[in-house]
Design a protein around this motif. Structure first.
Motif, mmCIF file in Angstrom:
data_model
loop_
_atom_site.group_PDB
_atom_site.id
_atom_site.type_symbol
_atom_site.label_atom_id
_atom_site.label_comp_id
_atom_site.label_asym_id
_atom_site.label_seq_id
_atom_site.Cartn_x
_atom_site.Cartn_y
_atom_site.Cartn_z
ATOM 1 N N VAL A 29 61.860 68.353 38.277
ATOM 2 C CA VAL A 29 61.846 67.080 38.995
ATOM 3 C C VAL A 29 63.292 66.636 39.188
ATOM 4 C CG1 VAL A 29 61.110 64.668 38.922
ATOM 5 C CG2 VAL A 29 59.601 66.473 38.037
ATOM 6 N N ASP A 30 63.618 66.243 40.415
ATOM 7 C CA ASP A 30 64.972 65.837 40.758
ATOM 8 C C ASP A 30 64.952 64.386 41.230
ATOM 9 O OD1 ASP A 30 67.664 65.815 41.416
ATOM 10 O OD2 ASP A 30 67.389 66.862 43.320
ATOM 11 N N GLY A 31 65.318 63.475 40.350
ATOM 12 C CA GLY A 31 65.399 62.076 40.730
ATOM 13 C C GLY A 31 64.270 61.232 40.171
ATOM 14 N N PRO A 32 64.327 59.917 40.429
ATOM 15 C CA PRO A 32 63.383 58.972 39.836
ATOM 16 C C PRO A 32 62.183 58.608 40.712
ATOM 17 C CG PRO A 32 65.182 57.767 40.807
ATOM 18 C CD PRO A 32 65.479 59.236 41.022
ATOM 19 N N SER A 33 61.939 59.304 41.796
ATOM 20 C CA SER A 33 60.935 58.855 42.772
ATOM 21 C C SER A 33 59.493 58.905 42.262
ATOM 22 C CB SER A 33 61.036 59.652 44.068
ATOM 23 O OG SER A 33 60.564 60.970 43.886
ATOM 24 N N GLN B 207 58.672 58.147 38.934
ATOM 25 C CA GLN B 207 58.514 57.346 37.710
ATOM 26 C C GLN B 207 57.481 56.263 37.941
ATOM 27 O OE1 GLN B 207 62.388 55.863 36.593
ATOM 28 N NE2 GLN B 207 63.077 57.860 35.926
ATOM 29 N N TYR C 56 59.727 62.049 35.181
ATOM 30 C CA TYR C 56 61.116 61.616 35.054
ATOM 31 C C TYR C 56 62.056 62.714 35.513
ATOM 32 C CZ TYR C 56 59.368 57.582 32.620
ATOM 33 O OH TYR C 56 58.712 56.421 32.329
ATOM 34 N N ASP C 57 63.248 62.298 35.912
ATOM 35 C CA ASP C 57 64.285 63.221 36.342
ATOM 36 C C ASP C 57 64.469 64.299 35.276
ATOM 37 O OD1 ASP C 57 66.369 64.131 38.051
ATOM 38 O OD2 ASP C 57 67.852 63.154 36.757
ATOM 39 N N ARG C 58 64.471 65.551 35.706
ATOM 40 C CA ARG C 58 64.662 66.739 34.877
ATOM 41 C C ARG C 58 63.410 67.187 34.131
ATOM 42 N NH1 ARG C 58 67.834 68.570 37.858
ATOM 43 N NH2 ARG C 58 68.326 70.229 36.452
ATOM 44 N N ASP C 59 62.266 66.511 34.301
ATOM 45 C CA ASP C 59 61.016 67.058 33.765
ATOM 46 C C ASP C 59 60.812 68.439 34.389
ATOM 47 O OD1 ASP C 59 60.324 64.876 32.204
ATOM 48 O OD2 ASP C 59 58.744 64.164 33.550
ATOM 49 N N ASN D 111 57.272 55.766 42.213
ATOM 50 C CA ASN D 111 58.317 54.747 42.198
ATOM 51 C C ASN D 111 58.504 54.281 43.640
ATOM 52 O OD1 ASN D 111 60.593 53.188 41.988
ATOM 53 N ND2 ASN D 111 61.843 54.754 41.007
ATOM 54 N N SER E 67 61.646 55.900 46.798
ATOM 55 C CA SER E 67 61.030 57.185 47.106
ATOM 56 C C SER E 67 61.090 57.464 48.599
ATOM 57 C CB SER E 67 59.563 57.176 46.647
ATOM 58 O OG SER E 67 58.944 58.395 46.981
#
Length: 187
Positions: free
Chosen positions: A36-40, A42, A46-49, A150, A154
């Motif tokens: 996952v890249d970014g908070p869109s 959440q 999450y970012d980096r999941d 989010n 997004s």
């Protein structure tokens, strides 16, 4: 004796090549990892999941509401979003409430379910399907409407327009990294 050693190495080399080809085929056509890249997405993702993408699922079924999908947003970039609207439906959001064909639809995934502090409330600006790129009054066959969880941060169907089912790479529902976040996502 050297003939036996040579045959043993040859056999191991063949096994290694077959295993490598099998692994590449599985990754290309069945399952592959994604980060996952970014908070869109959440508070769900999450970012980096790190997740596993099921690439074959939509060859045997169609996307369903609230599936989390990966799709080709461009030739260089894949996005991860949630399917909200399906073919034949009208979608709108008013006062932060999702309506499908005029009926209110609950979105339990937007609620905070872990101990992560809420940085910002999830707010979806009002929109109707007609306001999105393409100006449709109903989602055409072969397309879906996707939104990030989010909603205030997004890039999704509100700016990209409807997403062709052909653009969808697959569905994801397993977080495998980081260790404290390992779990299956609920539909």
């Amino acid at each position: 004796m050297s003939q036996q050693i040579s045959n043993g190495r040859s056999d191991w080399f063949k096994v290694f090549i077959i295993a490598l080809i099998f692994a590449l085929l599985v990754r290309k056509f069945l399952f592959s990892p994604i980060i996952v890249d970014g908070p869109s997405m959440q508070p769900t993702l999450y970012d980096r999941d790190q997740m596993i993408v099921n690439k074959f699922i939509y060859h045997i079924t169609k996307p369903e509401r609230f599936d989390i999908v990966i799709f080709h947003a461009s030739e260089q970039k894949d996005f991860i979003k949630r399917v909200i609207g399906l073919p034949g439906e009208h979608v709108m959001v008013e006062d932060n409430i999702l309506y499908i064909d005029g009926k209110e639809v609950e979105q339990p995934f937007l609620e905070q379910h872990d101990d992560t502090p809420i940085i910002y409330p999830i707010i979806t600006n009002d929109f109707t399907l007609e306001m999105l790129p393409g100006g449709y009054d109903e989602i055409p066959e072969g397309y879906v409407l996707v939104l990030g969880d989010n909603r205030s941060n997004s890039t999704d169907s509100r700016s990209l327009g409807l997403i062709s089912i052909d653009q969808i790479v697959g569905k994801t529902s397993i977080i495998y990294w980081p260790l404290q976040r390992i779990h299956f996502l609920k539909d």
